[in-house]
Design a protein around this motif. Structure first.
Motif, PDB file in Angstrom:
ATOM      1  N   LEU A 297      60.881  91.373 102.053  1.00 58.69           N
ATOM      2  CA  LEU A 297      61.114  92.814 102.143  1.00 58.69           C
ATOM      3  C   LEU A 297      62.346  93.104 102.990  1.00 58.69           C
ATOM      4  CD1 LEU A 297      57.470  94.174 102.569  1.00 58.69           C
ATOM      5  CD2 LEU A 297      58.873  94.057 100.502  1.00 58.69           C
ATOM      6  N   ASN A 298      62.595  92.226 103.971  1.00 56.25           N
ATOM      7  CA  ASN A 298      63.822  92.302 104.763  1.00 56.25           C
ATOM      8  C   ASN A 298      64.510  90.944 104.682  1.00 56.25           C
ATOM      9  OD1 ASN A 298      63.514  95.043 106.034  1.00 56.25           O
ATOM     10  ND2 ASN A 298      61.642  94.084 106.821  1.00 56.25           N
ATOM     11  N   ASP A 299      65.823  90.973 104.529  1.00 51.26           N
ATOM     12  CA  ASP A 299      66.550  89.724 104.343  1.00 51.26           C
ATOM     13  C   ASP A 299      66.542  88.889 105.614  1.00 51.26           C
ATOM     14  OD1 ASP A 299      67.971  87.848 102.985  1.00 51.26           O
ATOM     15  OD2 ASP A 299      69.923  88.841 103.218  1.00 51.26           O
ATOM     16  N   GLY A 300      66.476  87.577 105.433  1.00 50.43           N
ATOM     17  CA  GLY A 300      66.490  86.659 106.564  1.00 50.43           C
ATOM     18  C   GLY A 300      66.693  85.240 106.084  1.00 50.43           C
ATOM     19  N   PRO A 301      66.828  84.301 107.017  1.00 53.64           N
ATOM     20  CA  PRO A 301      67.014  82.890 106.642  1.00 53.64           C
ATOM     21  C   PRO A 301      65.751  82.314 106.018  1.00 53.64           C
ATOM     22  CG  PRO A 301      66.709  83.106 109.010  1.00 53.64           C
ATOM     23  CD  PRO A 301      66.821  84.500 108.476  1.00 53.64           C
ATOM     24  N   LEU A 302      65.927  81.359 105.126  1.00 57.71           N
ATOM     25  CA  LEU A 302      64.798  80.703 104.458  1.00 57.71           C
ATOM     26  C   LEU A 302      64.263  79.574 105.340  1.00 57.71           C
ATOM     27  CD1 LEU A 302      65.893  80.419 100.712  1.00 57.71           C
ATOM     28  CD2 LEU A 302      63.750  81.417 101.563  1.00 57.71           C
ATOM     29  N   ASP A 303      63.264  79.892 106.152  1.00 54.20           N
ATOM     30  CA  ASP A 303      62.688  78.872 107.017  1.00 54.20           C
ATOM     31  C   ASP A 303      61.241  78.581 106.627  1.00 54.20           C
ATOM     32  OD1 ASP A 303      61.561  77.368 109.177  1.00 54.20           O
ATOM     33  OD2 ASP A 303      63.232  77.992 110.424  1.00 54.20           O
TER      34      ASP A 303
ATOM     35  N   SER B  90      62.407  72.635 105.949  1.00 57.86           N
ATOM     36  CA  SER B  90      62.368  74.088 105.849  1.00 57.86           C
ATOM     37  C   SER B  90      62.349  74.489 104.384  1.00 57.86           C
ATOM     38  CB  SER B  90      63.582  74.714 106.532  1.00 57.86           C
ATOM     39  OG  SER B  90      64.768  74.392 105.803  1.00 57.86           O
ATOM     40  N   ALA B  91      62.060  75.764 104.135  1.00 59.05           N
ATOM     41  CA  ALA B  91      62.091  76.260 102.761  1.00 59.05           C
ATOM     42  C   ALA B  91      63.497  76.165 102.181  1.00 59.05           C
ATOM     43  CB  ALA B  91      61.596  77.703 102.717  1.00 59.05           C
ATOM     44  N   GLU B  92      64.515  76.371 103.009  1.00 58.31           N
ATOM     45  CA  GLU B  92      65.899  76.268 102.534  1.00 58.31           C
ATOM     46  C   GLU B  92      66.195  74.857 102.045  1.00 58.31           C
ATOM     47  OE1 GLU B  92      70.496  76.491 104.189  1.00 58.31           O
ATOM     48  OE2 GLU B  92      68.915  77.577 105.272  1.00 58.31           O
ATOM     49  N   ALA B  93      65.784  73.847 102.819  1.00 63.06           N
ATOM     50  CA  ALA B  93      66.006  72.465 102.410  1.00 63.06           C
ATOM     51  C   ALA B  93      65.250  72.158 101.124  1.00 63.06           C
ATOM     52  CB  ALA B  93      65.565  71.516 103.523  1.00 63.06           C
ATOM     53  N   LEU B  94      64.031  72.631 101.034  1.00 66.29           N
ATOM     54  CA  LEU B  94      63.229  72.382  99.842  1.00 66.29           C
ATOM     55  C   LEU B  94      63.867  73.013  98.611  1.00 66.29           C
ATOM     56  CD1 LEU B  94      60.627  71.348  98.535  1.00 66.29           C
ATOM     57  CD2 LEU B  94      59.477  73.426  99.307  1.00 66.29           C
ATOM     58  N   ILE B  95      64.272  74.255  98.726  1.00 67.59           N
ATOM     59  CA  ILE B  95      64.853  74.983  97.599  1.00 67.59           C
ATOM     60  C   ILE B  95      66.152  74.350  97.113  1.00 67.59           C
ATOM     61  CG2 ILE B  95      66.136  77.114  97.105  1.00 67.59           C
ATOM     62  CD1 ILE B  95      63.234  77.409  96.582  1.00 67.59           C
ATOM     63  N   ASN B  96      66.956  73.862  98.041  1.00 66.45           N
ATOM     64  CA  ASN B  96      68.288  73.373  97.668  1.00 66.45           C
ATOM     65  C   ASN B  96      68.357  71.881  97.378  1.00 66.45           C
ATOM     66  OD1 ASN B  96      70.291  75.736  97.952  1.00 66.45           O
ATOM     67  ND2 ASN B  96      69.079  75.896  99.833  1.00 66.45           N
ATOM     68  N   LEU B  97      67.339  71.118  97.766  1.00 64.13           N
ATOM     69  CA  LEU B  97      67.407  69.672  97.603  1.00 64.13           C
ATOM     70  C   LEU B  97      66.343  69.097  96.671  1.00 64.13           C
ATOM     71  CD1 LEU B  97      68.101  68.648 101.316  1.00 64.13           C
ATOM     72  CD2 LEU B  97      69.761  68.895  99.459  1.00 64.13           C
ATOM     73  N   ALA B  98      65.234  69.792  96.513  1.00 67.04           N
ATOM     74  CA  ALA B  98      64.153  69.254  95.684  1.00 67.04           C
ATOM     75  C   ALA B  98      64.551  69.243  94.215  1.00 67.04           C
ATOM     76  CB  ALA B  98      62.886  70.083  95.868  1.00 67.04           C
ATOM     77  N   PRO B  99      64.185  68.198  93.477  1.00 69.08           N
ATOM     78  CA  PRO B  99      64.493  68.168  92.043  1.00 69.08           C
ATOM     79  C   PRO B  99      63.677  69.216  91.294  1.00 69.08           C
ATOM     80  CG  PRO B  99      63.111  66.312  92.653  1.00 69.08           C
ATOM     81  CD  PRO B  99      63.521  66.967  93.938  1.00 69.08           C
ATOM     82  N   PHE B 100      64.129  69.517  90.080  1.00 74.21           N
ATOM     83  CA  PHE B 100      63.467  70.529  89.259  1.00 74.21           C
ATOM     84  C   PHE B 100      61.967  70.287  89.142  1.00 74.21           C
ATOM     85  CE2 PHE B 100      61.637  71.100  85.016  1.00 74.21           C
ATOM     86  CZ  PHE B 100      61.607  72.482  84.945  1.00 74.21           C
ATOM     87  N   ALA B 101      61.575  69.050  88.873  1.00 70.07           N
ATOM     88  CA  ALA B 101      60.164  68.746  88.632  1.00 70.07           C
ATOM     89  C   ALA B 101      59.308  69.086  89.841  1.00 70.07           C
ATOM     90  CB  ALA B 101      59.992  67.270  88.256  1.00 70.07           C
ATOM     91  N   ARG B 102      59.814  68.782  91.044  1.00 65.07           N
ATOM     92  CA  ARG B 102      59.025  69.066  92.249  1.00 65.07           C
ATOM     93  C   ARG B 102      58.916  70.572  92.476  1.00 65.07           C
ATOM     94  NH1 ARG B 102      60.341  68.112  98.624  1.00 65.07           N
ATOM     95  NH2 ARG B 102      58.232  68.603  99.385  1.00 65.07           N
TER      96      ARG B 102
END
Length: 324
Positions: free
Chosen positions: A121-127, A138-150
Motif C-alpha cells: 500500500l506504501n512503497d518500500g524496499p523488498l525485505d 530477503s524477498a528482493e534476493a528471492l525475486i531477482n535470483l530465484a529461477p522461474f520454476a522456484r
C-alpha cells in the motif's frame, strides 16, 4: 502512548477460556508480537501467572516489552525463532508449561511499516524478513535470483494463486530489464501479469497472494510451525493445553493434522491386524472444528475474519492415565 501501533489481539477471550488460564500457570507465548494475548492471559491469571514470550522481530519484542513492563518479573521476553522454543524453555529453567499459544498472524507493526516490505500500500524496499539481523534471503534476493520454476512453485504453493505461472514469468521478464527492488514495482508487475478479466472481478489486489507467498518462503513459516507442533507435546504438563491461531489454509491444515496425529493411539495401516508402531495418543482435541471470530469481533477487527483457532490438551503418559 499515542504513537503506539494499534493492536487488537484476535480471539482473545476464546484463547483465555480454551487454555483455562488461572493463577500460578507457566505460559508460553511462542509468538508474542505486540503482547496483546500475553497481557490478556496475565490479567486472567489474577496477578499470579508467568509468561515466557518469544518473537523473531526485534521491533515487535521491544514494543511488547514496553506494553508488558507493568507485569515486571512475571514476564520474560526472548528474541528467538519459534522452532527454538525448547532451548529457550531449558534456559529459563522451565521443564514444562501449563499453556502454550502460537498466533501465526502478522502484527500491525510489521504490516504498517513500508521499510519492512511486507505490504504494497506504501512503497518500500523488498525485505520481508521478520529477523533481518539474522541474515538470510530477503524477498528482493528471492525475486531477482530465484529461477522461474522456484518462483512459480512458491506462489502456487504458499499463495495458492492459479496465476502462479503467469506471475513468475512476468517477474523473470521484468527483472531482465532492471532488478525489482521495491514493493510498488513488484505489485505493478503482478498486476500486469493478471488477465484483465481477473483484475476486474478480483476481491483483492492481485499481488496480495504473491506477497503472502514470498513472506512465508522468506521466513520459512511452515517449517517453523511444523517444528513447533512436533516438539510441543514434550513440553506440556499433563492437562496443559496448546492453542494455535492460523490465518492461512496451509497453516490450519498443518495444525489439524498434527493434532490428529497426537490424538491417535495407533498409526499402523488399517489392514494391519496387530499394532507394531507403539504410538500412543498424547493429545485430546478440544476443538472438533476451528473456532472463528464472531460478527462483532470482525466488525471491530477485520483481520479476525480469517483467523482459525484450534486447541488440544496434553494427556498424561500412558502409565499415568488411570489416575487422570
Amino acid at each position: 502512548m499515542d504513537n503506539q501501533p494499534v493492536h487488537i489481539p484476535v480471539l482473545l477471550q476464546e484463547v483465555i477460556e480454551y487454555l483455562g488460564i488461572k493463577p500460578g500457570m507457566k505460559i508460553l507465548d511462542a509468538t508474542v508480537g505486540l503482547g496483546g494475548h500475553s497481557r490478556g492471559m496475565l490479567d486472567a491469571a489474577g496477578g499470579e501467572g508467568q509468561v515466557l514470550g518469544l518473537d523473531r522481530d526485534r521491533e515487535a519484542l521491544s514494543e511488547a516489552g514496553r506494553r508488558l513492563a507493568p507485569y515486571g518479573e512475571r514476564v520474560r521476553l526472548v528474541r528467538s525463532r519459534l522452532s527454538r522454543f525448547p532451548a529457550i524453555l531449558a534456559e529459563a529453567g522451565w521443564e514444562k508449561v501449563d499453556a502454550a499459544l502460537l498466533d501465526a498472524g502478522m502484527s500491525s507493526l510489521q504490516l504498517d511499516d513500508p521499510e519492512r516490505g511486507f505490504g504494497f500500500l506504501n512503497d518500500g524496499p523488498l525485505d520481508m524478513r521478520m529477523g533481518a539481523e539474522d541474515g538470510g534471503e530477503s524477498a528482493e534476493a528471492l525475486i531477482n535470483l530465484a529461477p522461474f520454476a522456484r518462483l512459480a512453485e512458491i506462489i502456487r504453493e504458499y499463495g495458492e494463486d492459479p496465476q502462479a505461472g503467469r506471475i513468475a514469468r512476468a517477474i523473470v521478464a521484468a527483472r531482465e530489464q532492471a532488478p525489482i527492488t521495491t514493493t510498488a514495482r513488484l505489485a505493478e508487475v503482478v498486476w500486469q501479469a493478471y488477465p484483465a478479466k481477473w483484475r476486474a472481478t478480483a476481491r483483492q489486489h492481485p499481488a496480495t497472494r504473491t506477497f503472502q507467498a514470498l513472506r512465508m518462503a522468506v521466513n520459512e513459516e511452515l517449517a517453523e510451525l511444523a517444528a513447533f507442533l512436533e516438539a510441543i507435546p514434550d513440553h506440556l504438563a499433563p492437562g496443559g493445553r496448546v492453542a494455535v491461531i492460523s490465518f492461512h489454509s496451509l497453516e490450519d491444515r498443518l495444525v489439524k493434522r498434527a493434532f490428529r496425529h497426537e490424538a491417535t493411539d495407533c498409526l499402523c495401516p488399517r489392514e494391519q491386524m496387530v499394532c507394531i508402531c507403539g504410538h500412543r495418543a498424547r493429545f485430546r482435541i478440544l476443538t472438533k472444528k476451528p473456532v472463528m471470530a464472531g460478527e462483532e469481533e470482525v466488525r471491530g477487527n477485520s483481520r479476525a475474519r480469517s483467523a482459525k483457532l484450534r486447541v488440544a490438551e496434553r494427556l498424561p503418559d500412558a502409565g499415568d492415565r488411570a489416575a487422570y
